[in-house]
Scaffold this motif. Structure first.
Motif, PDB file in Angstrom:
ATOM      1  N   PRO A 186       0.800  -1.227   0.000  1.00 49.05           N
ATOM      2  CA  PRO A 186       0.000   0.000   0.000  1.00 49.05           C
ATOM      3  C   PRO A 186       0.832   1.275   0.000  1.00 49.05           C
ATOM      4  N   VAL A 187       2.098   1.192   0.391  1.00 44.02           N
ATOM      5  CA  VAL A 187       2.946   2.381   0.430  1.00 44.02           C
ATOM      6  C   VAL A 187       3.375   2.780  -0.974  1.00 44.02           C
ATOM      7  N   ASN A 188       3.851   1.809  -1.753  1.00 46.45           N
ATOM      8  CA  ASN A 188       4.377   2.097  -3.095  1.00 46.45           C
ATOM      9  C   ASN A 188       3.358   1.861  -4.197  1.00 46.45           C
ATOM     10  N   LYS A 189       2.122   1.471  -3.828  1.00 45.83           N
ATOM     11  CA  LYS A 189       1.054   1.258  -4.810  1.00 45.83           C
ATOM     12  C   LYS A 189       1.480   0.228  -5.851  1.00 45.83           C
ATOM     13  N   GLN A 190       1.937  -0.926  -5.358  1.00 42.17           N
ATOM     14  CA  GLN A 190       2.371  -2.017  -6.227  1.00 42.17           C
ATOM     15  C   GLN A 190       1.733  -3.317  -5.770  1.00 42.17           C
ATOM     16  N   SER A 191       1.619  -4.257  -6.698  1.00 48.56           N
ATOM     17  CA  SER A 191       1.033  -5.550  -6.371  1.00 48.56           C
ATOM     18  C   SER A 191       1.616  -6.613  -7.289  1.00 48.56           C
ATOM     19  N   VAL A 192       1.489  -7.868  -6.859  1.00 52.12           N
ATOM     20  CA  VAL A 192       1.939  -8.993  -7.672  1.00 52.12           C
ATOM     21  C   VAL A 192       1.153 -10.224  -7.248  1.00 52.12           C
ATOM     22  N   ASN A 193       0.783 -11.041  -8.230  1.00 52.67           N
ATOM     23  CA  ASN A 193       0.076 -12.288  -7.961  1.00 52.67           C
ATOM     24  C   ASN A 193       1.103 -13.415  -7.935  1.00 52.67           C
ATOM     25  N   LEU A 194       1.218 -14.087  -6.788  1.00 53.77           N
ATOM     26  CA  LEU A 194       2.268 -15.083  -6.602  1.00 53.77           C
ATOM     27  C   LEU A 194       1.740 -16.514  -6.661  1.00 53.77           C
ATOM     28  N   SER A 195       0.602 -16.717  -7.277  1.00 53.46           N
ATOM     29  CA  SER A 195       0.041 -18.060  -7.405  1.00 53.46           C
ATOM     30  C   SER A 195       0.201 -18.571  -8.829  1.00 53.46           C
ATOM     31  N   SER A 196       0.313 -19.876  -8.948  1.00 57.60           N
ATOM     32  CA  SER A 196       0.357 -20.521 -10.267  1.00 57.60           C
ATOM     33  C   SER A 196      -1.033 -20.681 -10.861  1.00 57.60           C
ATOM     34  N   GLY A 208      -5.630 -39.009   5.340  1.00 57.78           N
ATOM     35  CA  GLY A 208      -6.523 -38.605   4.265  1.00 57.78           C
ATOM     36  C   GLY A 208      -6.473 -37.125   3.951  1.00 57.78           C
ATOM     37  N   GLU A 209      -5.620 -36.358   4.661  1.00 61.84           N
ATOM     38  CA  GLU A 209      -5.489 -34.935   4.360  1.00 61.84           C
ATOM     39  C   GLU A 209      -4.965 -34.722   2.947  1.00 61.84           C
ATOM     40  N   VAL A 210      -5.484 -33.695   2.310  1.00 65.21           N
ATOM     41  CA  VAL A 210      -5.090 -33.363   0.939  1.00 65.21           C
ATOM     42  C   VAL A 210      -4.345 -32.033   0.957  1.00 65.21           C
ATOM     43  N   GLN A 211      -3.169 -32.019   0.338  1.00 64.83           N
ATOM     44  CA  GLN A 211      -2.382 -30.793   0.240  1.00 64.83           C
ATOM     45  C   GLN A 211      -2.256 -30.388  -1.220  1.00 64.83           C
ATOM     46  N   LEU A 212      -2.719 -29.182  -1.524  1.00 69.68           N
ATOM     47  CA  LEU A 212      -2.593 -28.618  -2.862  1.00 69.68           C
ATOM     48  C   LEU A 212      -1.498 -27.569  -2.835  1.00 69.68           C
ATOM     49  N   CYS A 213      -0.567 -27.659  -3.779  1.00 67.61           N
ATOM     50  CA  CYS A 213       0.585 -26.754  -3.807  1.00 67.61           C
ATOM     51  C   CYS A 213       0.494 -25.833  -5.025  1.00 67.61           C
ATOM     52  N   GLN A 266      11.576 -19.725  -4.748  1.00 64.66           N
ATOM     53  CA  GLN A 266      10.237 -20.274  -4.932  1.00 64.66           C
ATOM     54  C   GLN A 266       9.308 -19.749  -3.844  1.00 64.66           C
ATOM     55  N   VAL A 267       8.209 -19.147  -4.265  1.00 62.21           N
ATOM     56  CA  VAL A 267       7.139 -18.778  -3.345  1.00 62.21           C
ATOM     57  C   VAL A 267       6.120 -19.916  -3.380  1.00 62.21           C
ATOM     58  N   GLY A 268       5.962 -20.581  -2.244  1.00 62.31           N
ATOM     59  CA  GLY A 268       5.060 -21.725  -2.174  1.00 62.31           C
ATOM     60  C   GLY A 268       3.800 -21.396  -1.398  1.00 62.31           C
ATOM     61  N   ILE A 269       2.661 -21.776  -1.958  1.00 57.95           N
ATOM     62  CA  ILE A 269       1.368 -21.602  -1.300  1.00 57.95           C
ATOM     63  C   ILE A 269       0.775 -22.988  -1.094  1.00 57.95           C
ATOM     64  N   ALA A 270       0.484 -23.321   0.144  1.00 58.64           N
ATOM     65  CA  ALA A 270      -0.063 -24.638   0.477  1.00 58.64           C
ATOM     66  C   ALA A 270      -1.492 -24.477   0.985  1.00 58.64           C
ATOM     67  N   VAL A 271      -2.382 -25.280   0.420  1.00 58.20           N
ATOM     68  CA  VAL A 271      -3.774 -25.355   0.886  1.00 58.20           C
ATOM     69  C   VAL A 271      -3.984 -26.767   1.416  1.00 58.20           C
ATOM     70  N   ILE A 272      -4.253 -26.888   2.707  1.00 60.70           N
ATOM     71  CA  ILE A 272      -4.422 -28.194   3.339  1.00 60.70           C
ATOM     72  C   ILE A 272      -5.893 -28.381   3.702  1.00 60.70           C
ATOM     73  N   CYS A 273      -6.451 -29.495   3.231  1.00 65.97           N
ATOM     74  CA  CYS A 273      -7.865 -29.811   3.459  1.00 65.97           C
ATOM     75  C   CYS A 273      -7.983 -31.165   4.145  1.00 65.97           C
ATOM     76  N   MET A 291       1.635 -19.155   2.941  1.00 71.08           N
ATOM     77  CA  MET A 291       2.633 -18.763   1.943  1.00 71.08           C
ATOM     78  C   MET A 291       4.008 -18.730   2.601  1.00 71.08           C
ATOM     79  N   GLU A 292       5.014 -19.312   1.913  1.00 66.96           N
ATOM     80  CA  GLU A 292       6.399 -19.297   2.374  1.00 66.96           C
ATOM     81  C   GLU A 292       7.320 -19.046   1.186  1.00 66.96           C
ATOM     82  N   VAL A 293       8.556 -18.641   1.479  1.00 71.39           N
ATOM     83  CA  VAL A 293       9.546 -18.361   0.447  1.00 71.39           C
ATOM     84  C   VAL A 293      10.775 -19.220   0.702  1.00 71.39           C
ATOM     85  N   GLU A 294      11.240 -19.929  -0.345  1.00 68.38           N
ATOM     86  CA  GLU A 294      12.407 -20.808  -0.231  1.00 68.38           C
ATOM     87  C   GLU A 294      13.426 -20.461  -1.302  1.00 68.38           C
TER      88      GLU A 294
END
Length: 330
Positions: free
Chosen positions: A196-206, A219-224, A237-244, A259-262
Motif C-alpha cells: 500500500p505504500v508504493n502502490k504495487q502488487s503482484v500475484n504469486l500463485s500458479s 486422508g489430508e489433501v495438500q494442494l501446492c 520459490q514462493v510456495g502456497i499450500a492449501v491443506i484440506c 505462503m512461504e519463500v524458499e
C-alpha cells in the motif's frame, strides 16, 4: 473501357469502422462491460475508440477487478487500488500488475542489498480467492506487518486462517489418486500481495495447483501452488499450500492456507530477505498472462529437476548452478 475497381476494405478496417461509429455510451455500457479483464485489455489495444472507452473508465476496471478477485471489494483494499497509477486509472494498473505471472528475471549476480526504487513497506496486504469449478469457496484479505524484528528475522510465512478456523466446502473428499488428480484442474487460487505504500502488487500463485497429494493415513489433501522468481541472479520459490481434511459428511474442509519463500536448496528465507525479493519482483516486468498455468508448472518442473541434481552430485551442482540460473525458464 476498363475502370479500376475500388480497393477492397479489409475485415479489420470494416470492424474498426463499425466499432468507431458506435456511440460512446453504447460502447461502454453494452459492449465493454461484457468482457473479462484479459479480453478487455486486448480489445483496448485494437482501436482508438476502444482505448478511449476502456483505458480511462475507472468504474469499468473497478468492476473487472471485483469480479475477478472478490477479495478486492473491501473498503480499504478498494481505496488503495484506486490510488494506483497516480489516480489516473488505479484499477486498470492494478489489474495489469496482478493478473499475469511475474516475468522471469535471470540477471547477473549482484551482492545484497539489491538496489530498489521503492520505499520500505510497513505492511503487506494479501488478497486471496480460492475457487472450485469456478465457484468461490474462500475469499479473504490479511494484513501482515513487516517492520518488527520478529518478522524480519523469522522465516517468512503468512497464515491466512486462524489455527481453529475451518472453511467448509461442498467438495467431496478424494478417495484415491484419480480424484486427487481432478483437483489439478478444478481448483484455482489467486494470492495477490499488495504494497500500500508504493502502490504495487503482484500475484504469486500458479493459478492452478502444480501438485496435489493425499496423506495415506490421515486422508489430508495438500494442494501446492507456486511462483518461481528470478531476482538478482538467484532463483527463489514462493510456495502456497492449501491443506484440506475430511468432515463427517465426506466433504472437504479447508484448514490451512499458507505462503512461504524458499531458495533453490529448499531453505526458508526470513522476512527481511523475502521483502527485498518481493520489492524487486513488484517493480519488475510481468508476463503476457497467456498460458500462465502451463508456464508456472513448467518453471516448477525445472526447479524440481535442479533439486534432484543437488541431491545426486555436489560437484555437478557447482558446475551447473550458474548455468541453470542463466538459462532458467528459457
Amino acid at each position: 473501357m476498363f475502370t479500376t475497381p475500388p480497393p477492397e476494405t479489409t475485415m479489420n478496417q470494416r470492424a474498426t469502422t463499425g466499432i468507431s461509429s458506435l456511440p460512446t455510451d453504447i460502447l461502454e455500457s453494452h459492449i465493454l462491460t461484457r468482457l473479462d479483464g484479459q479480453t478487455l485489455a486486448s480489445a483496448t489495444c485494437t482501436s482508438i475508440s476502444l482505448s478511449a472507452g476502456g483505458n480511462h473508465n475507472h468504474q469499468l476496471w473497478s468492476n473487472v477487478c471485483h469480479s475477478t478477485w472478490p477479495s478486492t471489494t473491501g473498503n480499504r483494499v478498494g481505496k488503495i487500488i484506486s490510488t494506483f497509477s497516480d489516480n489516473k486509472n488505479g484499477p486498470r494498473s492494478f489489474f495489469s500488475q496482478s493478473f499475469p505471472l511475474p516475468a522471469p528475471e535471470p540477471t547477473a549476480v549482484s551482492p545484497p542489498p539489491y538496489p530498489t526504487r521503492s520505499l520500505p513497506a510497513s505492511e503487506l496486504i494479501s488478497a486471496v480467492d480460492i475457487y472450485y469449478r469456478n465457484k468461490p469457496i474462500l475469499t479473504k484479505t490479511e494484513e501482515t506487518e513487516t517492520t518488527s524484528d520478529w518478522f524480519r528475522c523469522s522465516p517468512f510465512r503468512i497464515d491466512l486462517l486462524d489455527p481453529k478456523e475451518v472453511i467448509s466446502t461442498q467438495i467431496q473428499q478424494p478417495t484415491g489418486e484419480e480424484t486427487c488428480t481432478a483437483l489439478m484442474d478444478d481448483m484455482t487460487l489467486s494470492w495477490i500481495l499488495i504494497d500500500p505504500v508504493n502502490k504495487q502488487s503482484v500475484n504469486l500463485s500458479s493459478h492452478k495447483p502444480v501438485s496435489v497429494h493425499r496423506h495415506w493415513l490421515s486422508g489430508e489433501v495438500q494442494l501446492c501452488f507456486v511462483s518461481i522468481l528470478g531476482v538478482g541472479g538467484a532463483v527463489v520459490q514462493v510456495g502456497i499450500a492449501v491443506i484440506c481434511s475430511g468432515s463427517e459428511d465426506g466433504e472437504m474442509q479447508v484448514r490451512e492456507v499458507t505462503m512461504e519463500v524458499e531458495d533453490m536448496d529448499g531453505k526458508h528465507l526470513n522476512g527481511r530477505d523475502s521483502m527485498v525479493i518481493l520489492r524487486r519482483v513488484m517493480e519488475g516486468k510481468r508476463g503476457s498472462g497467456l498460458d500462465r498455468v502451463e508456464e508456472a508448472r513448467m518453471r516448477h518442473r525445472r526447479v524440481l529437476r535442479w533439486r534432484v541434481i543437488c541431491r545426486t552430485s555436489t560437484l555437478k551442482v557447482l558446475r551447473r548452478k550458474t548455468s541453470f540460473i542463466r538459462h532458467y525458464l528459457r
